[in-house]
Design an enzyme around this catalytic site. Structure first.
Site, short mmCIF file in Angstrom:
data_model
loop_
_atom_site.label_atom_id
_atom_site.label_comp_id
_atom_site.label_asym_id
_atom_site.label_seq_id
_atom_site.Cartn_x
_atom_site.Cartn_y
_atom_site.Cartn_z
N GLU A 218 16.11 28.16 6.42
CA GLU A 218 17.44 27.74 6.85
C GLU A 218 17.38 26.85 8.09
O GLU A 218 18.14 25.89 8.20
CB GLU A 218 18.33 28.96 7.11
CG GLU A 218 18.66 29.78 5.87
CD GLU A 218 19.49 29.02 4.85
OE1 GLU A 218 20.00 27.93 5.17
OE2 GLU A 218 19.63 29.51 3.72
N TYR B 232 26.00 29.71 11.11
CA TYR B 232 25.66 29.49 9.71
C TYR B 232 24.38 30.25 9.32
O TYR B 232 24.33 30.95 8.30
CB TYR B 232 25.48 28.01 9.39
CG TYR B 232 24.73 27.83 8.10
CD1 TYR B 232 25.36 28.05 6.89
CD2 TYR B 232 23.37 27.54 8.10
CE1 TYR B 232 24.67 27.97 5.69
CE2 TYR B 232 22.67 27.45 6.90
CZ TYR B 232 23.32 27.66 5.71
OH TYR B 232 22.61 27.60 4.53
N ASP C 176 28.71 26.22 5.25
CA ASP C 176 27.98 25.02 5.63
C ASP C 176 28.81 23.81 5.23
O ASP C 176 29.93 23.93 4.73
CB ASP C 176 26.58 25.00 5.00
CG ASP C 176 26.61 24.59 3.53
OD1 ASP C 176 27.65 24.78 2.87
OD2 ASP C 176 25.58 24.08 3.04
#
Length: 357
Positions: free
Chosen positions: A92, A175, A193
């Site tokens: 991520e 996020y 996102d």
């Protein structure tokens, strides 16, 4: 996009989670999802109405988009069954503003070198920066190592499951914490996102792009209201929305003729009106970012011929590397100074040498 084979990554067997959409198929497959929705659409701070779909509409969209993902989602190694929470955290962070096709080979190598947080925490920082390769925004590599150190020292080497503790990790924002909580720990949490926000704005609100650069309170409330009650279903919904925005409902060239939910899309129903405010393309050529990247590339090359990059390069060589064709006066000095200030490079005044930290 990047491709891979599910199950091909040899990650530690402890604390792993199955792929969310695969888990959705296996978890209570015969039961219809139970969804919640707010009774009225709240208004965000910009005065634009944020529409929340009714439960039946949300349930139909869940089925349509997860079915679309089953047939069209990219089979990338970072989403394979058995990837650890640490592997997802690294992915991520790497994929922020970086295409998956560039992330995949670097992520695979990182997982071989540093499969657990303690491995990265103990690695020489110079090696970490070298292995970051050309992903860009190399400060992310430093924050990942800081994050690994915190996990090793404060959490016994395991990525914490608590959302507040995830947010407290260096380099982990809203996020990334939500993505981990959803995809790895199957908590009932919305992931927002840029792709998910764009799909929701078009589908529910009839506008091309979200009206604000960051998620508003109303967007978050809407995203939470339409979540399935079950955590596995939530993960499948979040991932399907994200992938749909990346592959079909894209920012610049959405493939509306191929959209399986076009009849439900309010933006399509309004004739695809264009947003008045267009997002600006971030420049790279000729910028300080390019100049900084050239210095780091020179140091990575030096690292390959000297253990841990201790030999480095001279300050004059670093300035030459940072000098771009037609650059403004002072850019090279500014770029080098910023690398030193960001602790991406080290400068020894006595020898006038620049090295990786």
């Amino acid at each position: 996009g990047a491709t891979g084979t599910r199950g091909s990554i040899q990650c530690p067997a402890h604390n792993t989670a199955p792929h969310p959409v695969g888990a959705r198929r296996a978890h209570n497959a015969a039961a219809a999802p139970v969804l919640r929705a707010t009774a009225t659409a709240p208004a965000d701070t910009l005065g634009r109405m944020i529409r929340t779909p009714e439960p039946a509409e949300a349930a139909a969209l869940l089925d349509a988009l997860t079915s679309w993902y089953d047939h069209n989602g990219r089979d990338v190694p970072m989403r394979a069954d058995g990837v650890t929470p640490w592997g997802t955290l690294v992915f991520e962070v790497m994929s922020q503003q970086t295409p998956l096709v560039r992330v995949a080979p670097v992520w695979l190598r990182w997982m071989r070198l540093w499969p657990a947080p303690a491995d990265l925490a103990d690695a020489p920082t110079a090696d970490v920066l070298v292995e970051w390769s050309t992903l860009g925004y190399p400060s992310r590599a430093l924050r990942l190592q800081q994050c690994a150190t915190r996990i090793r020292d404060a959490h016994g080497g395991a990525v914490p499951t608590d959302h507040a503790q995830l947010l407290d990790l260096p380099g982990v924002g809203g996020y990334t914490a939500a993505a981990l909580a959803s995809f790895q720990f199957h908590q009932r949490i919305a992931v927002l996102d840029v792709n998910i926000r764009r799909v929701a704005s078009r589908l529910f609100d009839g506008i091309e792009l979200p009206a604000s650069s960051a998620p508003t309170k109303a967007e978050r409330e809407r995203a939470e209201a339409v979540l399935p009650e079950d955590g596995h279903e939530c993960a499948a919904w979040n991932l399907a929305l994200m992938e749909f925005g990346a592959l079909v409902c894209t920012q610049r060239s959405p493939d509306c003729p191929a959209c399986p939910i076009r009849e439900r899309c309010r933006w399509a129903g309004r004739g695809y009106p264009r947003a008045a405010k267009r997002p600006r393309t971030q420049q790279w050529r000729g910028t300080d970012r390019q100049a900084r990247g050239r210095v780091l590339a020179a140091l990575r090359a030096a690292h390959s011929t000297a253990p841990r990059g201790r030999a480095g390069i001279s300050r004059a060589e670093a300035l030459r590397a940072a000098t771009l064709p037609g650059a403004e006066e002072g850019q090279a000095q500014r770029a080098l100074a910023s690398l030193i200030a960001d602790r991406l490079v080290a400068y020894d005044e006595a020898s006038s040498r620049i090295t990786l930290p």
